[in-house]
Design an enzyme around this catalytic site. Structure first.
Site, PDB file in Angstrom:
ATOM      1  N   SER A   1       0.814  -1.205   0.000  1.00  0.00           N
ATOM      2  CA  SER A   1       0.000   0.000   0.000  1.00  0.00           C
ATOM      3  C   SER A   1       0.858   1.270   0.000  1.00  0.00           C
ATOM      4  O   SER A   1       1.516   1.579  -0.982  1.00  0.00           O
ATOM      5  CB  SER A   1      -0.953  -0.038   1.202  1.00  0.00           C
ATOM      6  OG  SER A   1      -1.922   0.967   1.138  1.00  0.00           O
TER       7      SER A   1
ATOM      8  N   ASP B   1      10.251   5.536 -10.175  1.00  0.00           N
ATOM      9  CA  ASP B   1       9.878   6.098 -11.472  1.00  0.00           C
ATOM     10  C   ASP B   1      10.631   7.389 -11.771  1.00  0.00           C
ATOM     11  O   ASP B   1      10.946   7.677 -12.934  1.00  0.00           O
ATOM     12  CB  ASP B   1       8.372   6.359 -11.513  1.00  0.00           C
ATOM     13  CG  ASP B   1       7.563   5.097 -11.768  1.00  0.00           C
ATOM     14  OD1 ASP B   1       8.174   4.018 -11.900  1.00  0.00           O
ATOM     15  OD2 ASP B   1       6.321   5.186 -11.833  1.00  0.00           O
TER      16      ASP B   1
ATOM     17  N   LYS C   1      -0.668  -4.236  -3.222  1.00  0.00           N
ATOM     18  CA  LYS C   1      -1.982  -3.684  -2.846  1.00  0.00           C
ATOM     19  C   LYS C   1      -2.081  -2.270  -3.421  1.00  0.00           C
ATOM     20  O   LYS C   1      -1.595  -1.316  -2.838  1.00  0.00           O
ATOM     21  CB  LYS C   1      -2.162  -3.648  -1.329  1.00  0.00           C
ATOM     22  CG  LYS C   1      -3.520  -3.093  -0.902  1.00  0.00           C
ATOM     23  CD  LYS C   1      -3.643  -3.080   0.613  1.00  0.00           C
ATOM     24  CE  LYS C   1      -4.961  -2.453   1.032  1.00  0.00           C
ATOM     25  NZ  LYS C   1      -5.032  -1.010   0.725  1.00  0.00           N
TER      26      LYS C   1
END
Length: 462
Positions: free
Chosen positions: A314, A325, A339
């Site tokens: 999460s 990224d 998740k």
């Protein structure tokens, strides 16, 4: 990993109950063309149960059963909270409690451990991510209510409870006695390692985690003999928590670009969060002085490694995905839990609420974390774990949970873990590492990577 066959002879079968629907509600649903026939089945079932069931049943029992059944049909993370259940969730976010220190989820009728909190009684007793708890003090809890099991595991500090645990890869369940303690919810711990490398452990994303990490960094800067030469951001066995704190932590190391995108059906459920957006924090009532610490990169030029594992879920995945990224950090360890959904707490009166999955979240590159998780840039096994081979074989992730949301790309676990070639760097056994004084191989490897490489090759800065 399915464990239902182990309990065929003792499984508890939960029968769905029905909701007492008033004639007004039923009429309104039909007039709007919204599932009128389905409500009629529900009401008819309610009437038949009230009239013919072998024992008297209360409306409260039937209504709660219908609500629980309705939400259980959605996904593993949606649920109905009232009374002590709601209080326990608020405690996990804001305060301390007495118990074992576990993050759990219901799966296949059993209580499955997502991760024990570091330093908690459960952690010290040797409980691991992916373990199944089947009995409490000898009482079978398989097929029962997860919240009821959590309530039993809570209790006065100093008291003990016996857990029967099934660990995937072992032939037989085993018993472990755990002494309850005060879970102080210390979300952030830090240590300055040799070579002026910082190690910050984030155990869960409760209130003020971003500010606490900022304080930890400043404390290590003051302790260091010179300039900080690296940072290990440790998100292993971190089950997640507040989305706002995941954003804040990511923003400590980013100067521009997206941090996370959220997409849902409801009003206000779809948005993007940008780095260095002062208004984002002010809108959420952060004091101006606190909000300003998230502007800019507090560790600019310092190489960062983020450690993750199958227990990183999460909010942990939001942070790892954002820094990966933007090429601000090298992600190392094992693929995360996967998740990629957001749960909102929707009040139902003064003492009840729905914990409802309302949106999915996406990394800055547009990748959904749901099911697939975050893949590390460098996969580093935890060789210090003597059960490593069995644990990796039966590792439990979001994609293993019954009713989980599906990744839009439809990726399968075997496609995500296609590389099975043995890495010659990772051949030592747990016993050999212990002889060398290495208790945590993943952390050791991250620290050695920072020591032997240039900042540009680790930080991956453009």
């Amino acid at each position: 990993m399915k464990i239902a066959p182990l309990f065929r002879n003792t499984a508890l079968v939960a029968l769905g109950a029905a909701l007492a629907t008033t004639g007004t509600v039923f009429a309104q649903s039909q007039s709007r063309g919204q599932a009128g026939p389905e409500f009629s089945k529900l009401f008819a079932t309610y009437q038949r149960v009230k009239a013919s069931y072998v024992e008297d049943v209360t409306d409260e029992q039937l209504v709660r059963g219908a609500i629980d059944g309705m939400l259980a049909s959605l996904d593993p993370h949606s649920g109905y909270l009232d009374g002590s259940d709601l209080q326990r969730r608020e405690t996990m976010i804001d305060g301390n409690y007495s118990g074992l220190g576990l993050s759990v989820v219901g799966e296949d009728g059993a209580v499955k451990i997502i991760a024990p909190f570091r330093g908690s009684p459960a952690d010290e007793a040797g409980l691991k991510a992916g373990d199944y708890i089947t009995h409490l003090d000898g009482d079978l809890i398989y097929g029962g209510d997860v919240d009821a099991a959590v309530a039993r595991m809570r209790g006065k500090a100093g008291t003990s409870i016996n857990l029967t645990v099934f660990r995937p890869g072992r032939d037989q369940p085993f018993d472990v006695d755990v002494t309850r303690g005060v879970i102080e919810l210390e979300p952030v711990k830090h240590e300055l390692m040799p070579g002026n490398i910082g190690h910050i452990m984030i155990n869960e994303f409760s209130a003020d985690v971003g500010a606490d990490v900022h304080k930890a960094w400043r404390a290590m800067q003051e302790e260091a003999t010179g300039r900080m030469s690296g940072l290990v951001l440790d998100l292993r066995s971190n089950p997640g928590g507040s989305l706002d704190e995941a954003v804040a932590l990511s923003d400590l190391f980013l100067e521009k670009g997206d941090i996370v995108a959220q997409k849902g059906r409801g009003w206000g459920e779809s948005f993007k969060v940008q780095a260095d957006d002062l208004d984002y924090y002010l809108d959420r009532r952060y004091p101006l002085e606190t909000a300003q610490i998230f502007m800019g990169d507090m560790a600019k030029g310092v190489p960062i490694i983020v450690l993750i594992d199958a227990g990183s879920a999460s909010a942990s995945e939001i942070v790892a995905g954002a820094l990966q990224d933007h090429r601000r950090a090298l992600v190392m360890g094992n693929r995360s839990f996967g998740k990629g959904s957001v749960q909102s707490l929707l009040p139902l009166g003064r003492d009840a609420a729905l914990k409802l999955t309302t949106a999915r979240y996406y990394t800055p590159s547009g990748k959904s974390v749901q099911e697939g998780g975050i893949a590390p840039d460098i996969k580093v096994p935890q060789l210090s774990d003597p059960d490593l081979a069995l644990r990796e074989k039966y590792a439990t992730r979001e994609s293993d949970l019954r009713g989980h949301l599906i990744n839009e790309l439809g990726l399968k676990d075997e496609e995500l873990e296609a590389d099975k070639i043995d890495d010659p760097r990772f051949q030592l056994t747990a016993e050999q590492l212990e002889e060398q004084g290495i208790e945590d191989f993943q952390l050791h490897y991250a620290l050695e990577t920072l020591r032997r490489t240039t900042k540009s090759s680790v930080a991956l800065l453009d």
